[in-house]
Design an enzyme around this catalytic site. Sequence first.
Site, PDB file in Angstrom:
ATOM      1  CB  THR A 257     102.495  25.763 106.253  1.00  0.00           C
ATOM      2  OG1 THR A 257     101.119  26.125 106.352  1.00  0.00           O
ATOM      3  CG2 THR A 257     102.617  24.510 105.403  1.00  0.00           C
TER       4      THR A 257
ATOM      5  CG  HIS B 170     112.905  16.783  91.397  1.00  0.00           C
ATOM      6  ND1 HIS B 170     114.176  16.452  91.828  1.00  0.00           N
ATOM      7  CD2 HIS B 170     112.303  15.608  91.067  1.00  0.00           C
ATOM      8  CE1 HIS B 170     114.338  15.156  91.757  1.00  0.00           C
ATOM      9  NE2 HIS B 170     113.219  14.612  91.296  1.00  0.00           N
TER      10      HIS B 170
END
Length: 407
Positions: free
Chosen positions: A318, A370
């Site tokens: 992006t 994560h």
Amino acid sequence: MALEMKVPSPGESITEVEIAQWLVENGDYVEKDQAIAEVDSDKATLELPAEASGIITLKAEEGDAVAVGQVVCLIDTDAAKPEGKAAVSEEAPKEETKKEVAPSTSTPAPVKTTTYASGTASPAAKKVLAEKGIDPSQVQGTGKDGRITKADAVDAKPSMGTPGGGSRGESRKKLSMLRRKVAERLVSVKNETAMLTTFNEVDMQPIFDLRKQYKETFKGKHGVSLGFMSFFTLACVRALKMFPSVNSMIDGKEMISYDFQDISIAVSGPKGLMVPVIRNAENLSFRGVESEVKRLAIRAREGQITVDEMTGGTFTITNGGVFGSMLSTPIINPPQSAILGMHNIVERPIVRDGQIVIAPIMYVALSYDHRIIDGKESVGFLVTVKEALENPEELLMDSNVLKALEL
């Protein structure tokens, strides 16, 4: 014969759409394949074409949520096309009758002597209060009979709870199905993933030098500009091969990894954020990436993008820099596990070869899940992207610029 027009399926797993806008009115004559409505799914906005010619009867209102397969209108295929409709529409509007106001014959009212009641402002005070946007009723006058003097107006201050003189209107507009779905997905990502963001900076001078030297020749031969997206896309493809966990997703208790790189690119469209996918970016050259970015961006901005073109994707890029963003923490595009955020390029002082120099610097950010991507892998991935962007001739072009750019 009345033909029932049903909502077609815009894509797999989509069971409901919303009538965003009717492009025709009830009772209009429509031609076959004419766009009669725009419908929003949770992934895209699509046009609904008429399946036959005839008089249309609408069976749903704008804003209605309708199931796939539900009848939304009827088309009377036996109805003849009305004649003279254009002539009627072109008919000059009737001239409005002007009302003339007769001159008054009454005698003028006698001039009255002005007396001031409590809370009345003098002309000078009124002017000052109007400039401040303060209602005279909110001011305590100190003049005769409580009259508000100019000095009172000058000293007056608006109450903390008193509206000013500006507009205080508001409007309400129903969010489109696409916008509501995007909102739900973004919130779910924040709630359901262990999202972290790591940052780095990139010296864009080597890319600036390459573009300055070859962009005109590149555009003249290939018909597309040599932009930044091809460098970033190919740098990410290289890094995804080296860190496959970044190119993976969680599915329940399993981790799915891919041996291909489908790169999603975030594009701001008229209906909101669109994320079309560059398929098998690992097989594309600089020309191939730039051509595909241009094609998808145009289709997204013109509202022609399809659900299939936005489905899938293993990694997203992006670019908030086009809007002037210096730094941000991009939100993962589910079910992907990572997203790279580009930002604006600003000349900043850096140390290069022991010397302080001014260089075009871009901050980059990698948000990642994560749960399956460790800190070592996320940082390593972003450093690998940085290295490729700061040494594109060797790491992205195999030390052969002309061949890489197909010149």
